[in-house]
Motif scaffolding. Structure first.
Motif, PDB file in Angstrom:
ATOM      1  N   TRP A 139       0.837  -1.201   0.000  1.00  0.00           N
ATOM      2  CA  TRP A 139       0.000   0.000   0.000  1.00  0.00           C
ATOM      3  C   TRP A 139       0.870   1.248   0.000  1.00  0.00           C
ATOM      4  O   TRP A 139       1.948   1.285   0.572  1.00  0.00           O
ATOM      5  CB  TRP A 139      -0.914   0.007   1.226  1.00  0.00           C
ATOM      6  CG  TRP A 139      -0.225  -0.481   2.462  1.00  0.00           C
ATOM      7  CD1 TRP A 139       0.588   0.229   3.285  1.00  0.00           C
ATOM      8  CD2 TRP A 139      -0.268  -1.815   2.984  1.00  0.00           C
ATOM      9  NE1 TRP A 139       1.044  -0.571   4.291  1.00  0.00           N
ATOM     10  CE2 TRP A 139       0.549  -1.826   4.138  1.00  0.00           C
ATOM     11  CE3 TRP A 139      -0.914  -2.993   2.590  1.00  0.00           C
ATOM     12  CZ2 TRP A 139       0.734  -2.974   4.911  1.00  0.00           C
ATOM     13  CZ3 TRP A 139      -0.713  -4.125   3.368  1.00  0.00           C
ATOM     14  CH2 TRP A 139       0.092  -4.108   4.508  1.00  0.00           C
ATOM     15  N   MET A 185      -5.053   6.279  -2.062  1.00  0.00           N
ATOM     16  CA  MET A 185      -4.420   5.056  -1.585  1.00  0.00           C
ATOM     17  C   MET A 185      -4.261   4.148  -2.789  1.00  0.00           C
ATOM     18  O   MET A 185      -5.183   3.994  -3.582  1.00  0.00           O
ATOM     19  CB  MET A 185      -5.305   4.385  -0.544  1.00  0.00           C
ATOM     20  CG  MET A 185      -4.799   3.031  -0.087  1.00  0.00           C
ATOM     21  SD  MET A 185      -5.953   2.274   1.057  1.00  0.00           S
ATOM     22  CE  MET A 185      -5.670   3.260   2.516  1.00  0.00           C
ATOM     23  N   ILE A 227      -2.728   0.319  -4.151  1.00  0.00           N
ATOM     24  CA  ILE A 227      -2.240  -1.003  -3.752  1.00  0.00           C
ATOM     25  C   ILE A 227      -1.850  -1.765  -5.008  1.00  0.00           C
ATOM     26  O   ILE A 227      -2.642  -1.861  -5.948  1.00  0.00           O
ATOM     27  CB  ILE A 227      -3.324  -1.753  -2.953  1.00  0.00           C
ATOM     28  CG1 ILE A 227      -3.463  -1.091  -1.587  1.00  0.00           C
ATOM     29  CG2 ILE A 227      -2.965  -3.224  -2.774  1.00  0.00           C
ATOM     30  CD1 ILE A 227      -4.790  -1.236  -0.962  1.00  0.00           C
ATOM     31  N   CYS A 282      -1.494   2.860   6.445  1.00  0.00           N
ATOM     32  CA  CYS A 282      -0.733   3.348   5.309  1.00  0.00           C
ATOM     33  C   CYS A 282      -0.305   4.763   5.657  1.00  0.00           C
ATOM     34  O   CYS A 282      -1.143   5.603   5.992  1.00  0.00           O
ATOM     35  CB  CYS A 282      -1.676   3.302   4.119  1.00  0.00           C
ATOM     36  SG  CYS A 282      -1.095   3.948   2.609  1.00  0.00           S
TER      37      CYS A 282
END
Ligand SMILES: *[C@@H]1O[C@H](CO)[C@@H](O)[C@H](O)[C@H]1NC(C)=O
Ligand SMILES: *[C@@H]1O[C@H](CO)[C@@H](O)[C@H](O)[C@H]1NC(C)=O
Ligand SMILES: *[C@@H]1O[C@H](CO)[C@@H](O)[C@H](O)[C@H]1NC(C)=O
Ligand SMILES: *[C@@H]1O[C@H](CO)[C@@H](O)[C@H](O)[C@H]1NC(C)=O
Ligand SMILES: *[C@@H]1O[C@H](CO)[C@@H](O)[C@H](O)[C@H]1NC(C)=O
Length: 649
Positions: free
Chosen positions: A358, A365, A367, A441
């Motif tokens: 992440w 965000m 990933i 994160c």
């Protein structure tokens, strides 16, 4: 991945208290005879009895004698391979005497001149010319004398117990003793390596237990003078997945374990350093484990594994292979109810916390997980966030997911980090349906710059269209005192041009720049926005690259600087039909119908000769920048374009 190791440690290494010897009571390790839960083998060069000699040097052959015994009938054929010790070392003819009654074997050799004398059943695929004659010796007691008498000398003699494979390195040494006199625990490292099955597995379970949580323990017997520094352990599990198991690997502390794991949901507790090789070469520190039998059993109990499915104490070895057996899985895993989710130390957790796939900015965000890493956790069907409508996309090699921080159940309670969960859904039939991994994160404390094509400030891009408004957002998370933070200055610089000052001290500077009101600060995040129009002198070739550079700072002169690389392009060079799109083409066709093909041809001629510096769309009237630009390029030029002309028609 190196510096990312730290978060893994607390999860893998949660050590609570010290093992209590008393807790190991009630579990008396006994040999497991019927149906051992594991198949364990390890590489070694120490044979129970053996010798070498130079007695074959004066004869026609080098002569290697192997005498194999089994504690248990082996289900797999024995593999014997012969290779010369040195390149081009196939100079002498070789005799292999293999005493292995009631066994089947394959023999392969990279030297052509090989004679085999054996009582084993040789499997096709064996390379050498067969001599069907068995050695005329009925037991190992007579074997040595028989070989000596028949061939005049013996290069090496090795007694082996339960070998899986044997590798013989051919070659003779003048320095060897003149006669082959077998010694116990003979170190045959010079000419032989073998992998042997371990049949001394022990096990027990705590009397009171209903638990299915099972531990496998491997202990490397301490050998102070052992030169071994690295152990490769390959672990495989049955098709039917195992769960609720732990593998405890004990060795001296300065040993590195390299684990290659196939199809296993299993937790690890390792002394010394270790790495999980298909994932990375990242070395994970292990934890100090007790070096006694009861200490290790107590350790398993302390971790709530109350069945010791296997305990194996083996000599130090560089290569160990461990297979957890199918019937073990069937016995341990209840058929219907889904076993509880694993604790925070399971392999998927360990894996994800090692990868840390992440990455956050102050707005997003992202990933990205390489699918090859997920092979360890077989059968990952899809990956979602806490909000399961946020599902990762996948291509041939990766799972990918990108989302605004405001979506997908992301929580921003901690201002400098976002939290969410990765949910790995596994295929039907896997022991676990899904694995949830909660993660944090980190939102970096840095200035973020984004360039947008419209005032909606959506879909940032790195292409800057000449003579058209562009929208810039600078933002930063400054949880302490967002009000202290100021946008000091922003420049646009391109090679061969004077840098253009856009904003200074929070105020618009360049012509055609307007500071816009950004969203109010929230969660300690400050956002600045402005728009500008970039013009280029006529004749300047596009595209070219440029940099947008901004600085934000605190009153005390702490400065945060960010540079965004952009590509300056003309509109027709931009993708997504933003150049001569379908609408323009239809417009031209319609014009042709009205004013005739001839004129259209003329317009096309003009278009095709002017497009590098012309505009297809009328410039927005909200762009005062272009008109008042200090450069001499004018968008209101007299050159015709298909659009403007056909709209006049
Ligand atoms: C083991 O189980 C007990 C009782 O269920 C629990 O209190 C303890 O935290 C568990 N220990 C570990 C290491 O999971
Ligand atoms: C362990 O395996 C790796 C990769 O397969 C190999 O490079 C290394 O030499 C092996 N180490 C030992 C001690 O066999
Ligand atoms: C993910 O896979 C699981 C198991 O196959 C399935 O039940 C679930 O609906 C899938 N989720 C999404 C969002 O497709
Ligand atoms: C899959 O996506 C990843 C991440 O965007 C990318 O790096 C990778 O090259 C892609 N692989 C293929 C085969 O397209
Ligand atoms: C400026 O202030 C910030 C906190 O407001 C502090 O972290 C930083 O160290 C200060 N810098 C200097 C040079 O004093």
């Amino acid at each position: 991945m190196g510096p990312r190791a730290a978060p893994l440690l607390p999860l893998l290494l949660a050590v609570l208290g010290r093992p209590d010897p008393g807790r190991a009571e009630g579990c008396d390790l006994q040999p497991v005879t019927a149906e051992p839960p594991i198949t364990l083998s390890y590489a070694t060069s120490t044979v129970p009895r053996g010798c070498i000699s130079s007695s074959s040097l004066g004869t026609d052959h080098e002569v290697h004698v192997l005498s194999v015994e089994w504690s248990k009938v082996s289900a797999v054929p024995l593999k014997v391979s012969l290779t010369p010790r040195t390149v081009g070392g196939c100079t002498r003819s070789v005799v292999l005497v293999l005493l292995c009654s009631r066994c089947s074997a394959t023999v392969t050799s990279s030297c052509p001149d090989l004679l085999i004398r054996t009582d084993a059943h040789l499997i096709p695929g064996t390379t050498a010319a067969l001599d069907p004659e068995p050695p005329a010796a009925t037991g190992k007691g007579q074997l040595l004398a028989w070989a000596q008498g028949t061939y005049g000398g013996i290069t090496s003699y090795s007694e082996l117990r339960d070998p899986r494979w044997v590798q013989l390195r051919l070659g003779e040494d003048t320095g060897s003793p003149p006669d082959c006199i077998p010694q116990e625990h003979f170190n045959a490292a010079l000419h032989l390596e073998t992998e042997v099955f371990f049949h001394g597995v022990k096990g027990c379970s705590r009397g009171d237990t209903q638990s299915t949580r099972a531990a496998h323990i491997i202990r490397l017997q301490p050998e102070p003078s052992s030169p071994i520094t690295e152990v490769n352990l390959s672990l495989s599990c049955p098709e039917r997945p195992v769960s609720n198991q732990i593998l405890i690997l004990q060795s001296r502390a300065n040993l590195t374990w390299s684990l290659s794991v196939n199809n296993c949901h299993i937790q690890f507790l390792v002394s010394g350093n270790y790495k999980i090789t298909p994932i990375s070469s990242l070395l994970l520190p292990g934890e100090l484990l007790p070096d006694t039998e009861w200490g290790l059993v107590a350790k398993a109990f302390e971790k709530n594994y109350s069945v010791i499915a296997s305990y194996s104490a083996i000599p130090a070895s560089t290569r160990i292979s461990l297979e957890i057996q199918e019937h073990e899985a069937v016995r341990r895993v209840p058929a219907t109810p889904t076993p509880p989710l694993p604790t925070t130390k399971s392999l998927p957790h360990a894996l994800l916390f090692t990868l840390e796939p992440w990455k956050c900015t102050d707005e997003t965000m992202e990933i990205v997980i390489a699918r090859s890493y997920l092979e360890l956790i077989k059968d990952v069907v899809n990956i979602t966030l806490r909000d399961i409508s946020c599902q990762a996309e996948k291509n041939a090699t990766h799972f990918m997911l990108k989302t605004p921080l405001s979506h997908c159940g992301t929580s921003l309670e901690g201002r400098d980090h976002a939290t969410n969960e990765l949910i790995l859904n596994l295929a039907k039939g896997a022991a676990l349906r899904s694995v949830r991994v909660a993660f944090q994160c980190k939102i970096p404390r840095e200035l973020f710059l984004r360039l947008f094509p419209t005032a909606a400030f959506e879909a940032p891009q790195t292409e800057l269209e000449v003579n058209k408004e562009a929208f810039v957002q600078a933002s930063m998370q400054w949880e302490d005192h967002p009000a202290d933070l100021q946008l000091k200055e922003c420049w646009l610089a391109a090679p061969g041009r004077e840098p253009v000052l856009l904003v200074q001290g929070g105020e618009a500077r360049g012509a055609g720049v307007a500071v816009l009101e950004g969203p109010p600060s929230s969660r300690g995040r400050k956002v600045w926005r402005f728009r500008f129009t970039y013009t280029v002198p006529e004749g300047r070739r596009v595209p070219f690259s440029a940099t947008l550079k901004c600085k934000a700072g605190l009153q005390n002169n702490t400065i945060f600087e960010k540079v965004l690389e952009v590509t300056v392009k003309d509109s027709w060079q931009l993708p997504n039909n933003r150049g001569l799109g379908l609408a323009a083409v239809l417009g031209i066709t319609f014009g042709a119908f009205l004013i005739g093909a001839l004129l259209t041809a003329g317009l096309w001629y003009i278009y095709s000769h002017t497009r590098p510096i012309s505009k297809l769309q009328p410039v927005s009237s909200t762009a005062p920048a272009s008109e008042s630009s200090s450069t001499n390029h004018s968008i209101g030029s007299t050159q015709s374009t298909p659009c403007s002309t056909s709209s006049m028609a």
